[in-house]
Design a protein around this motif. Structure first.
Motif, PDB file in Angstrom:
ATOM      1  N   LYS A  30       0.833  -1.207   0.000  1.00 46.97           N
ATOM      2  CA  LYS A  30       0.000   0.000   0.000  1.00 46.97           C
ATOM      3  C   LYS A  30       0.864   1.252   0.000  1.00 46.97           C
ATOM      4  O   LYS A  30       0.540   2.240  -0.647  1.00 46.97           O
ATOM      5  N   LEU A  31       1.957   1.228   0.739  1.00 44.96           N
ATOM      6  CA  LEU A  31       2.838   2.393   0.818  1.00 44.96           C
ATOM      7  C   LEU A  31       3.541   2.641  -0.503  1.00 44.96           C
ATOM      8  O   LEU A  31       3.704   3.794  -0.917  1.00 44.96           O
ATOM      9  N   LEU A  57       3.710   6.262  -2.421  1.00 49.20           N
ATOM     10  CA  LEU A  57       4.971   6.738  -1.864  1.00 49.20           C
ATOM     11  C   LEU A  57       5.157   8.250  -1.978  1.00 49.20           C
ATOM     12  O   LEU A  57       5.546   8.892  -0.997  1.00 49.20           O
ATOM     13  N   PRO A  58       4.885   8.895  -3.122  1.00 47.33           N
ATOM     14  CA  PRO A  58       5.074  10.354  -3.179  1.00 47.33           C
ATOM     15  C   PRO A  58       4.193  11.106  -2.183  1.00 47.33           C
ATOM     16  O   PRO A  58       4.645  12.044  -1.532  1.00 47.33           O
ATOM     17  N   VAL A  59       2.962  10.669  -2.028  1.00 45.89           N
ATOM     18  CA  VAL A  59       2.055  11.329  -1.085  1.00 45.89           C
ATOM     19  C   VAL A  59       2.532  11.105   0.349  1.00 45.89           C
ATOM     20  O   VAL A  59       2.531  12.032   1.165  1.00 45.89           O
ATOM     21  N   GLY A  99       3.770  14.008   2.935  1.00 44.20           N
ATOM     22  CA  GLY A  99       3.128  14.122   4.243  1.00 44.20           C
ATOM     23  C   GLY A  99       4.131  14.043   5.375  1.00 44.20           C
ATOM     24  O   GLY A  99       4.053  14.801   6.347  1.00 44.20           O
ATOM     25  N   ALA A 100       5.090  13.135   5.260  1.00 43.75           N
ATOM     26  CA  ALA A 100       6.120  13.007   6.298  1.00 43.75           C
ATOM     27  C   ALA A 100       6.979  14.266   6.372  1.00 43.75           C
ATOM     28  O   ALA A 100       7.333  14.729   7.456  1.00 43.75           O
TER      29      ALA A 100
END
Length: 92
Positions: free
Chosen positions: A40-41, A45-47, A51-52
């Protein structure tokens, strides 16, 4: 007559075991899909990275910390930031 009833009961038990085994296999497959965090990650990954980065910026003080850093250096008499003809300098 008793042997016929026993055969019927054994057949029903065998069918129930098969249904139960299929249900367990289906549950394992669904559980595997639900817990596949890596898959799922990777799809998002870009989102997740953006967010991180945003959460890290906010957790470290965000805009306020950046402004304090710029203003502190400007009090030292050195230019803190310069964009074109504009700069932040301590004049006092």
């Amino acid at each position: 007559m008793a042997s016929t009833d026993q055969k019927e009961i054994r057949r029903e038990i065998g069918e129930e075991r098969e249904r139960l085994a299929e249900a367990v296999d289906a549950l394992r497959a669904e559980l595997g899909e639900a817990t596949d965090i890596g898959g799922k990650l990777k799809a998002k990954l870009p989102v997740a990275a953006a967010g991180a980065l945003g959460l890290g910026f906010l957790a470290s003080g965000g805009v306020g910390a950046t402004a304090r850093l710029l203003m502190r250096r400007s009090r030292e008499g050195e230019p803190k930031a310069k964009v074109g003809r504009f700069s932040l300098i301590d004049r006092g």
